[in-house]
Design a protein around this motif. Structure first.
Motif, PDB file in Angstrom:
ATOM      1  N   GLN A  69       0.838  -1.203   0.000  1.00  0.00           N
ATOM      2  CA  GLN A  69       0.000   0.000   0.000  1.00  0.00           C
ATOM      3  C   GLN A  69       0.873   1.254   0.000  1.00  0.00           C
ATOM      4  O   GLN A  69       0.519   2.269  -0.586  1.00  0.00           O
ATOM      5  CB  GLN A  69      -0.920   0.013   1.232  1.00  0.00           C
ATOM      6  N   ALA A  70       2.007   1.166   0.690  1.00  0.00           N
ATOM      7  CA  ALA A  70       2.942   2.295   0.751  1.00  0.00           C
ATOM      8  C   ALA A  70       4.359   1.746   0.840  1.00  0.00           C
ATOM      9  O   ALA A  70       4.600   0.725   1.508  1.00  0.00           O
ATOM     10  CB  ALA A  70       2.638   3.185   1.950  1.00  0.00           C
ATOM     11  N   TRP A  71       5.288   2.411   0.173  1.00  0.00           N
ATOM     12  CA  TRP A  71       6.685   1.965   0.115  1.00  0.00           C
ATOM     13  C   TRP A  71       7.571   3.184   0.315  1.00  0.00           C
ATOM     14  O   TRP A  71       7.369   4.228  -0.305  1.00  0.00           O
ATOM     15  CB  TRP A  71       6.955   1.334  -1.244  1.00  0.00           C
ATOM     16  N   LEU A  72       8.550   3.048   1.199  1.00  0.00           N
ATOM     17  CA  LEU A  72       9.469   4.154   1.487  1.00  0.00           C
ATOM     18  C   LEU A  72      10.895   3.624   1.510  1.00  0.00           C
ATOM     19  O   LEU A  72      11.235   2.753   2.319  1.00  0.00           O
ATOM     20  CB  LEU A  72       9.120   4.786   2.840  1.00  0.00           C
ATOM     21  N   GLY A  73      11.714   4.114   0.593  1.00  0.00           N
ATOM     22  CA  GLY A  73      13.105   3.694   0.520  1.00  0.00           C
ATOM     23  C   GLY A  73      14.043   4.882   0.511  1.00  0.00           C
ATOM     24  O   GLY A  73      13.778   5.888  -0.155  1.00  0.00           O
ATOM     25  N   VAL A  74      15.129   4.765   1.272  1.00  0.00           N
ATOM     26  CA  VAL A  74      16.105   5.859   1.370  1.00  0.00           C
ATOM     27  C   VAL A  74      17.500   5.312   1.063  1.00  0.00           C
ATOM     28  O   VAL A  74      17.968   4.384   1.729  1.00  0.00           O
ATOM     29  CB  VAL A  74      16.089   6.484   2.782  1.00  0.00           C
ATOM     30  N   PRO A  75      18.170   5.861   0.029  1.00  0.00           N
ATOM     31  CA  PRO A  75      19.522   5.391  -0.306  1.00  0.00           C
ATOM     32  C   PRO A  75      20.561   5.983   0.646  1.00  0.00           C
ATOM     33  O   PRO A  75      20.342   7.021   1.261  1.00  0.00           O
ATOM     34  CB  PRO A  75      19.720   5.930  -1.731  1.00  0.00           C
ATOM     35  N   PHE A  76      21.701   5.288   0.744  1.00  0.00           N
ATOM     36  CA  PHE A  76      22.799   5.812   1.568  1.00  0.00           C
ATOM     37  C   PHE A  76      24.124   5.393   0.950  1.00  0.00           C
ATOM     38  O   PHE A  76      24.174   4.512   0.091  1.00  0.00           O
ATOM     39  CB  PHE A  76      22.697   5.301   3.018  1.00  0.00           C
ATOM     40  N   GLY A  77      25.205   6.033   1.408  1.00  0.00           N
ATOM     41  CA  GLY A  77      26.552   5.634   1.010  1.00  0.00           C
ATOM     42  C   GLY A  77      27.080   6.359  -0.209  1.00  0.00           C
ATOM     43  O   GLY A  77      26.498   7.333  -0.689  1.00  0.00           O
ATOM     44  N   ASP A  78      28.209   5.851  -0.697  1.00  0.00           N
ATOM     45  CA  ASP A  78      28.871   6.433  -1.865  1.00  0.00           C
ATOM     46  C   ASP A  78      29.330   5.299  -2.777  1.00  0.00           C
ATOM     47  O   ASP A  78      28.869   4.169  -2.634  1.00  0.00           O
ATOM     48  CB  ASP A  78      30.047   7.321  -1.436  1.00  0.00           C
TER      49      ASP A  78
ATOM     50  N   GLY B  71      -3.840   0.530   7.284  1.00  0.00           N
ATOM     51  CA  GLY B  71      -3.708   0.912   8.690  1.00  0.00           C
ATOM     52  C   GLY B  71      -2.538   1.847   8.938  1.00  0.00           C
ATOM     53  O   GLY B  71      -2.567   2.653   9.857  1.00  0.00           O
ATOM     54  N   TYR B  72      -1.484   1.718   8.124  1.00  0.00           N
ATOM     55  CA  TYR B  72      -0.380   2.683   8.246  1.00  0.00           C
ATOM     56  C   TYR B  72       0.124   3.058   6.868  1.00  0.00           C
ATOM     57  O   TYR B  72       0.600   2.206   6.117  1.00  0.00           O
ATOM     58  CB  TYR B  72       0.786   2.147   9.088  1.00  0.00           C
ATOM     59  N   ILE B  73      -0.015   4.319   6.550  1.00  0.00           N
ATOM     60  CA  ILE B  73       0.482   4.860   5.286  1.00  0.00           C
ATOM     61  C   ILE B  73       1.553   5.892   5.619  1.00  0.00           C
ATOM     62  O   ILE B  73       1.299   6.841   6.352  1.00  0.00           O
ATOM     63  CB  ILE B  73      -0.661   5.522   4.478  1.00  0.00           C
ATOM     64  N   PHE B  74       2.750   5.691   5.095  1.00  0.00           N
ATOM     65  CA  PHE B  74       3.859   6.588   5.421  1.00  0.00           C
ATOM     66  C   PHE B  74       3.619   7.998   4.883  1.00  0.00           C
ATOM     67  O   PHE B  74       2.900   8.197   3.903  1.00  0.00           O
ATOM     68  CB  PHE B  74       5.170   6.029   4.837  1.00  0.00           C
ATOM     69  N   THR B  75       4.231   8.965   5.547  1.00  0.00           N
ATOM     70  CA  THR B  75       4.089  10.375   5.184  1.00  0.00           C
ATOM     71  C   THR B  75       5.473  10.981   4.933  1.00  0.00           C
ATOM     72  O   THR B  75       6.503  10.321   5.114  1.00  0.00           O
ATOM     73  CB  THR B  75       3.388  11.167   6.301  1.00  0.00           C
ATOM     74  N   GLU B  76       5.468  12.254   4.576  1.00  0.00           N
ATOM     75  CA  GLU B  76       6.728  12.975   4.373  1.00  0.00           C
ATOM     76  C   GLU B  76       7.549  13.013   5.663  1.00  0.00           C
ATOM     77  O   GLU B  76       8.779  13.042   5.626  1.00  0.00           O
ATOM     78  CB  GLU B  76       6.445  14.400   3.881  1.00  0.00           C
ATOM     79  N   LYS B  77       6.850  13.020   6.807  1.00  0.00           N
ATOM     80  CA  LYS B  77       7.554  13.023   8.096  1.00  0.00           C
ATOM     81  C   LYS B  77       8.366  11.732   8.259  1.00  0.00           C
ATOM     82  O   LYS B  77       9.504  11.763   8.726  1.00  0.00           O
ATOM     83  CB  LYS B  77       6.557  13.165   9.247  1.00  0.00           C
ATOM     84  N   ASP B  78       7.771  10.600   7.851  1.00  0.00           N
ATOM     85  CA  ASP B  78       8.487   9.326   7.912  1.00  0.00           C
ATOM     86  C   ASP B  78       9.705   9.346   6.990  1.00  0.00           C
ATOM     87  O   ASP B  78      10.771   8.842   7.337  1.00  0.00           O
ATOM     88  CB  ASP B  78       7.559   8.176   7.515  1.00  0.00           C
ATOM     89  N   LYS B  79       9.532   9.944   5.807  1.00  0.00           N
ATOM     90  CA  LYS B  79      10.650  10.029   4.865  1.00  0.00           C
ATOM     91  C   LYS B  79      11.790  10.860   5.454  1.00  0.00           C
ATOM     92  O   LYS B  79      12.961  10.488   5.356  1.00  0.00           O
ATOM     93  CB  LYS B  79      10.183  10.634   3.532  1.00  0.00           C
ATOM     94  N   LEU B  80      11.428  11.969   6.089  1.00  0.00           N
ATOM     95  CA  LEU B  80      12.433  12.830   6.712  1.00  0.00           C
ATOM     96  C   LEU B  80      13.170  12.092   7.816  1.00  0.00           C
ATOM     97  O   LEU B  80      14.410  12.163   7.919  1.00  0.00           O
ATOM     98  CB  LEU B  80      11.745  14.081   7.269  1.00  0.00           C
ATOM     99  N   LEU B  81      12.422  11.361   8.641  1.00  0.00           N
ATOM    100  CA  LEU B  81      13.027  10.612   9.744  1.00  0.00           C
ATOM    101  C   LEU B  81      13.985   9.553   9.224  1.00  0.00           C
ATOM    102  O   LEU B  81      15.108   9.435   9.705  1.00  0.00           O
ATOM    103  CB  LEU B  81      11.937   9.930  10.586  1.00  0.00           C
ATOM    104  N   LEU B  82      13.535   8.777   8.236  1.00  0.00           N
ATOM    105  CA  LEU B  82      14.371   7.697   7.725  1.00  0.00           C
ATOM    106  C   LEU B  82      15.610   8.247   7.006  1.00  0.00           C
ATOM    107  O   LEU B  82      16.686   7.675   7.087  1.00  0.00           O
ATOM    108  CB  LEU B  82      13.559   6.813   6.783  1.00  0.00           C
ATOM    109  N   THR B  83      15.444   9.362   6.319  1.00  0.00           N
ATOM    110  CA  THR B  83      16.588  10.000   5.663  1.00  0.00           C
ATOM    111  C   THR B  83      17.605  10.470   6.695  1.00  0.00           C
ATOM    112  O   THR B  83      18.817  10.293   6.534  1.00  0.00           O
ATOM    113  CB  THR B  83      16.116  11.194   4.801  1.00  0.00           C
ATOM    114  N   PHE B  84      17.093  11.072   7.763  1.00  0.00           N
ATOM    115  CA  PHE B  84      17.964  11.581   8.825  1.00  0.00           C
ATOM    116  C   PHE B  84      18.729  10.445   9.481  1.00  0.00           C
ATOM    117  O   PHE B  84      19.933  10.550   9.752  1.00  0.00           O
ATOM    118  CB  PHE B  84      17.121  12.323   9.868  1.00  0.00           C
TER     119      PHE B  84
END
Length: 206
Positions: A169-178, A193-206
């Motif tokens: 229903q929702a997918w959130l992926g954050v790349p890292f490294g070089d 029941g749980y759909i990720f938001t921009e806040k989740d993206k910010l948290l995972l990126t951080f």
């Protein structure tokens, strides 16, 4: 000193209302204004408390993750503890870490937890296909991706990427490294029941 609203009462008979009734409605309006203002203050206070609690939670989790680097001498244990830490910040029942192989030809999944699909540890996903997997797509663009079921289906139809396993229903992926070590961290949800938001993206990126 601030207009909140209006109490309006009407009657078909001329001069039906008198000064006493006016005073009564003024008194009611005053009480309403006081009560509405009180509710506004309580709601504002709740928002402040929620933000402080979230800030404290994020800080604790980040300290916890930083500490893991120095306290875990086993990479598998590190992944497990990282999963638990992220689970305290956002929904992480479906979580995986993907690393780009040394020859840049595939993605390896050293850690995966999934409610629907069985994924083998260190499973490999080719990066040399014409249409990349969604993980390969994020590695290629090197940008965090927050995407929902309808958007995923559209990109699949457009041959922009493909999905291995169940459609979330929702997918959130954050790349890292070089270039020496690239990968991504992913959380996904199979239910409304749980759909990720921009806040989740910010948290995972951080």
């Amino acid at each position: 000193g601030r207009l909140i609203g209006v109490i309006d009462s009407e009657h078909p008979r001329k001069n039906f209302y008198d000064g006493e009734q006016l005073n009564t409605v003024v008194a009611i309006a005053s009480m309403m204004a006081t009560q509405i203002s009180r509710f506004d203050m309580v709601n504002q206070l709740k928002e402040v408390v929620a933000k402080l609690e979230q800030s404290s939670k994020v800080q604790d989790s980040l300290f916890e993750i930083a500490e893991l680097i120095f306290t875990t001498d086993n990479i598998d244990k590190f992944y497990q503890q990282l999963h638990l830490s992220i689970g305290r910040l956002t929904f992480a029942n479906n979580f995986y870490i993907a690393l780009q192989s040394d020859d840049n030809k595939s993605i390896v999944l050293p850690y995966c937890a999934d409610e629907k699909d069985d994924v083998l540890q260190n499973e490999r996903i080719s990066l040399e296909t014409t249409i990349p997997s969604i993980s390969g797509y994020v590695l290629k663009t090197n940008q965090p991706l927050l995407i929902y079921k309808d958007q995923i289906a559209q990109k699949i139809r457009n041959n922009e990427f493909h999905i291995i396993g169940s459609l979330p229903q929702a997918w959130l992926g954050v790349p890292f490294g070089d270039e020496s070590l690239k990968g991504l961290v992913v959380v996904q949800s199979y239910s409304d029941g749980y759909i990720f938001t921009e806040k989740d993206k910010l948290l995972l990126t951080f």
